[in-house]
Design a protein around this motif. Structure first.
Motif, PDB file in Angstrom:
ATOM      1  N   ASN A   1      -7.215   0.682   2.130  1.00 52.20           N
ATOM      2  CA  ASN A   1      -5.989   0.967   2.865  1.00 52.20           C
ATOM      3  C   ASN A   1      -5.521  -0.236   3.682  1.00 52.20           C
ATOM      4  N   GLY A   2      -6.483  -1.001   4.217  1.00 49.41           N
ATOM      5  CA  GLY A   2      -6.121  -2.204   4.961  1.00 49.41           C
ATOM      6  C   GLY A   2      -5.396  -3.190   4.062  1.00 49.41           C
ATOM      7  N   ALA A   3      -5.883  -3.330   2.820  1.00 43.89           N
ATOM      8  CA  ALA A   3      -5.266  -4.247   1.867  1.00 43.89           C
ATOM      9  C   ALA A   3      -3.853  -3.772   1.508  1.00 43.89           C
ATOM     10  N   VAL A   4      -3.648  -2.453   1.421  1.00 44.89           N
ATOM     11  CA  VAL A   4      -2.302  -1.945   1.110  1.00 44.89           C
ATOM     12  C   VAL A   4      -1.355  -2.261   2.266  1.00 44.89           C
ATOM     13  N   PHE A   5      -1.847  -2.114   3.504  1.00 42.67           N
ATOM     14  CA  PHE A   5      -0.992  -2.450   4.642  1.00 42.67           C
ATOM     15  C   PHE A   5      -0.571  -3.917   4.565  1.00 42.67           C
ATOM     16  N   VAL A   6      -1.526  -4.807   4.277  1.00 44.92           N
ATOM     17  CA  VAL A   6      -1.214  -6.233   4.191  1.00 44.92           C
ATOM     18  C   VAL A   6      -0.179  -6.477   3.088  1.00 44.92           C
ATOM     19  N   ARG A   7      -0.268  -5.717   1.981  1.00 44.92           N
ATOM     20  CA  ARG A   7       0.718  -5.903   0.904  1.00 44.92           C
ATOM     21  C   ARG A   7       2.116  -5.501   1.362  1.00 44.92           C
ATOM     22  N   HIS A   8       2.220  -4.490   2.242  1.00 48.02           N
ATOM     23  CA  HIS A   8       3.541  -4.136   2.775  1.00 48.02           C
ATOM     24  C   HIS A   8       4.145  -5.322   3.527  1.00 48.02           C
ATOM     25  N   VAL A   9       3.319  -5.989   4.335  1.00 55.64           N
ATOM     26  CA  VAL A   9       3.805  -7.167   5.068  1.00 55.64           C
ATOM     27  C   VAL A   9       4.156  -8.281   4.077  1.00 55.64           C
ATOM     28  N   PHE A  10       3.341  -8.392   3.034  1.00 51.73           N
ATOM     29  CA  PHE A  10       3.570  -9.411   1.999  1.00 51.73           C
ATOM     30  C   PHE A  10       4.926  -9.181   1.315  1.00 51.73           C
ATOM     31  N   TYR A  11       5.217  -7.935   0.955  1.00 51.40           N
ATOM     32  CA  TYR A  11       6.508  -7.612   0.326  1.00 51.40           C
ATOM     33  C   TYR A  11       7.640  -8.014   1.271  1.00 51.40           C
ATOM     34  N   HIS A  12       7.452  -7.670   2.573  1.00 49.79           N
ATOM     35  CA  HIS A  12       8.469  -7.984   3.571  1.00 49.79           C
ATOM     36  C   HIS A  12       8.664  -9.501   3.665  1.00 49.79           C
ATOM     37  N   ALA A  13       7.549 -10.252   3.708  1.00 50.98           N
ATOM     38  CA  ALA A  13       7.630 -11.707   3.845  1.00 50.98           C
ATOM     39  C   ALA A  13       8.259 -12.333   2.607  1.00 50.98           C
ATOM     40  N   ALA A  14       8.047 -11.695   1.439  1.00 53.61           N
ATOM     41  CA  ALA A  14       8.599 -12.238   0.199  1.00 53.61           C
ATOM     42  C   ALA A  14      10.068 -11.853   0.021  1.00 53.61           C
ATOM     43  N   GLY A  15      10.601 -11.096   0.968  1.00 52.38           N
ATOM     44  CA  GLY A  15      11.990 -10.676   0.863  1.00 52.38           C
ATOM     45  C   GLY A  15      12.197  -9.595  -0.179  1.00 52.38           C
ATOM     46  N   GLY A  16      11.195  -8.773  -0.410  1.00 56.96           N
ATOM     47  CA  GLY A  16      11.312  -7.690  -1.399  1.00 56.96           C
ATOM     48  C   GLY A  16      10.291  -7.868  -2.500  1.00 56.96           C
TER      49      GLY A  16
END
Lengths: 408, 285
Positions: free
Chosen positions: A205-220
């Motif tokens: 679950n921690g890794a999924v949270f980080v991926r949400h931030v990653f998507y945000h940082a990548a602009g989608g």
């Protein structure tokens, strides 16, 4: 020395299986008449290795599924709880290494994502049998979110069990309006230091949270779909680590340490040390309220910029000695009745892996009549802003990158 | 059949189990650690995993942390155990009860102890709640971080709690076997109480203290569950780091996990060597 040791090891592992009909030969089962398979499985046992961190899920599997298997087929279900699914894969891998090709200890694993990729990569899965299951007709293999497990084609090597979509949870008695998007959450963390944290990857679950931030940082997420791409990764990763390092001093314990599991984060949330928790399976929040771990004021919610969804599966290792019983177990899991039972909020409350509109009318009516636990966000509402999972190559790279750039 | 051969035959089943399972596992681990794992296509043995592990700052930091946990726990436990044994060997009212209470947690599993420490000392644990009730702190974060902390205080607390009676019981038995006659002689010749303990009793119990401490050190160095439950996310204790690497989804990191396990095994082997030498010294007297 080595061949002797392996021979002894093989002998000690295979002897209990020899007592019953050996159904390790998968190719003989594929396309076989279903009644014959059921007869071959009758009176046997099946060892199912699965994540064991939820008492309610464990109870559903041991009591309900185990009960059906015993009453209708005389099959004994042994549920083996794991903290990390990779443990089961290590067993199968070790057996393959030792030459144990038909007497493995593992008959079935609850799996998805990177672990599925590992099983495929090392040829550890039994494939091509899905058409043999009568309840295969309930699965929509034309849906790409089912035919692909985190972007890796399923290729008949596993069958879906549940669908899940990530959601956050907060306590309405403590937090008035929760942040409804990743940028809002980042602002909230800056305004409320010490009240947020996330489990350190490789926690699932921690890794999924980080991926949400990653998507945000990548602009989608659009630019991240498809095979792993180093250049695109580098650009988005640098921005992600900047964001996460910037908020680190504002996290629980000033970011000096992170929880190491979702269980730990849930404990911090329950003890009011942090204001939010999250889970890939939002039904967990309803179960938490029912068990008394959380107060009734706990509510779950999705994000306006979307949360990540996935499908999870069950897989049969190539060397399972009880493949017939494992097939019967999979067929039971896929049955309309078992999927309905699992969808009940007091049992588990998860989203079915099968197509409800392909089930009999009375089951459809029962599904429609299910009253969701008030703490669990409406799956339909959640699904309006669903984000896809990335291919496993991306996920490993993000986890490794987090450990190297944020975790240490 | 000679007597020694008979003994050997009787021991054979035990030795076979230890030999096959223990050394079998050790040899498999060793093979994997040198990158020999034909099942995933690694057929050329080399020392890459050791090179990678030993030059990895994460590994070195974990090694340092684990050394700190083991040394601190062992020294604290040994000092407290000898002190307690000195008190418990005297005769006083309620001595039996005190000795019973002293030994009680020998039967409590480590994991249960760890959960107890967690409930008592975490920032939302019992002591934090008492502190809040007494208006000493406003929020959980105001309570000192004793669990998941960089100094491994929670882990050391748990080990000391568990190992003091372990060393203490051994030392107490030791002291009772030796008796107080030598000290009495020393006192009669003009030694102070402290001098009698320091120069007469301590040298006699030292091998026992040392061998018990070595067991504690080797155990705490290789134990996974306590640092996994009570440790910080980074740096992690060596066994936790090795396990994380072992459960990494990337199969290529298995050799590194095994290399770490081999380092832990080597440390334990060194400890066993020290232990047997200490035991021999004790036996020789």
């Amino acid at each position: 020395m080595r061949p002797t040791a392996i021979a002894l090891l093989t002998l000690s592992l295979s002897s209990p299986a020899l007592v019953l009909a050996d159904t390790s030969d998968g190719s003989a089962l594929i396309g076989q008449d279903w009644d014959t398979i059921v007869e071959m499985a009758r009176g046997g046992e099946v060892n199912w290795f699965m994540w064991g961190g939820s008492d309610t899920i464990n109870r559903y599997v041991s009591d309900y599924v185990g009960g059906v298997l015993m009453d209708d087929y005389g099959i004994t279900l042994n549920r083996i709880g794991l903290t990390d699914t990779t443990e089961a894969i290590n067993i199968v891998l070790g057996e393959k290494e030792a030459g144990v090709t038909d007497a493995g200890a593992v008959d079935m694993i609850w799996i998805n994502g990177e672990n599925f990729r590992t099983m495929k990569q090392a040829d550890l899965a039994w494939c091509g049998y899905t058409e043999t299951l009568p309840n295969n007709v309930l699965i929509d293999w034309t849906n790409p979110a089912i035919a692909n497990d985190f972007g890796v084609p399923v290729d008949g090597c596993e069958v879906p069990w549940n669908r899940a979509q990530f959601a956050f949870a907060y306590d309405t008695a403590r937090t008035e309006t929760p942040p409804r998007s990743i940028p809002e959450l980042l602002d909230w963390i800056k305004a409320n230091p010490g009240q947020f944290t996330y489990p350190a990857p490789p926690d699932f679950n921690g890794a999924v949270f980080v991926r949400h931030v990653f998507y945000h940082a990548a602009g989608g997420v659009e630019g991240l779909l498809g095979d792993f791409d180093q250049a695109r990764y580098d650009a988005a990763a640098a921005a992600t680590w900047d964001i996460l390092n910037e908020i680190e001093p504002l996290l629980w314990r000033e970011g000096a340490t992170y929880p190491t599991s979702i269980t730990q984060l849930n404990g911090l949330f329950a003890n009011q040390e942090v204001a939010f928790t999250f889970d890939y399976d939002p039904s967990q929040f309803g179960l938490g309220v029912q068990s008394g771990q959380y107060p009734e004021t706990v509510m779950s919610y999705g994000l306006t910029d979307g949360t990540i969804g996935n499908t999870n599966y069950t897989i049969i290792p190539f060397n399972s000695p009880n493949k017939a019983a494992a097939l019967v177990l999979q067929n039971v899991l896929l049955s309309a009745e078992a999927q309905l039972e699992k969808a009940l909020p007091e049992v588990w409350g998860t989203v079915p892996g099968i197509e409800v509109d392909r089930t009999p009318a009375e089951i459809q009516a029962a599904f429609a009549g299910i009253e969701r636990h008030p703490s669990v966000v409406d799956p339909a509402e959640l699904a309006q802003n669903a984000l896809p999972e990335l291919q496993a190559g991306w996920i490993s790279a993000i986890e490794q990158g987090w450990i190297e750039n944020v975790g240490r | 059949m000679s007597e020694s051969l008979k003994t050997f035959v009787r021991l054979a089943p035990t030795l076979a189990v230890i030999g096959l399972l223990f050394f079998g596992g050790l040899i498999m681990g060793l093979m994997r650690s040198v990158n020999y794992m034909p099942v995933i296509g690694l057929t050329e043995p080399n020392l890459d995993a050791y090179r990678a592990v030993l030059s990895d700052p994460d590994f070195l930091r974990s090694f340092g942390l684990t050394l700190h946990i083991s040394l601190t726990s062992t020294i604290l436990s040994a000092v407290l155990a000898v002190g307690s044994a000195l008190l418990l060997r005297r005769s006083f009212a309620g001595r039996r009860l005190a000795t019973f209470l002293f030994q009680l947690n020998l039967t409590v599993p480590h994991l249960v102890g760890a959960i107890g420490i967690l409930y008592l000392f975490s920032q939302s644990g019992s002591f934090a709640r008492l502190a809040h009730a007494a208006a000493l702190i406003d929020r959980p974060a105001d309570f000192p971080a004793l669990i998941y902390d960089p100094y491994a205080i929670g882990i050391i607390l748990q080990y000391v709690w568990k190992e003091v009676p372990f060393i203490g019981v051994i030392v107490l038995a030791n002291m009772q076997a030796i008796g107080q006659d030598y000290e009495a002689v020393a006192r009669s010749l003009g030694a102070t109480r402290w001098q009698a303990i320091r120069h007469v009793l301590l040298p006699q119990i030292w091998p026992g203290v040392l061998s018990a401490s070595v067991i504690v050190f080797a155990f705490t160095f290789g134990a996974y569950e306590i640092p996994a439950l009570l440790g910080a996310s980074y740096p992690a204790a060596l066994p936790v780091l090795a396990y994380r690497s072992y459960t990494d989804v990337d199969l290529a990191s298995r050799p590194e996990a095994m290399a770490m396990a081999m380092v832990i095994a080597l440390m334990s082997a060194v400890m066993i060597l020290i232990y047997t030498r200490a035991a021999r010294r004790r036996g020789g007297r």
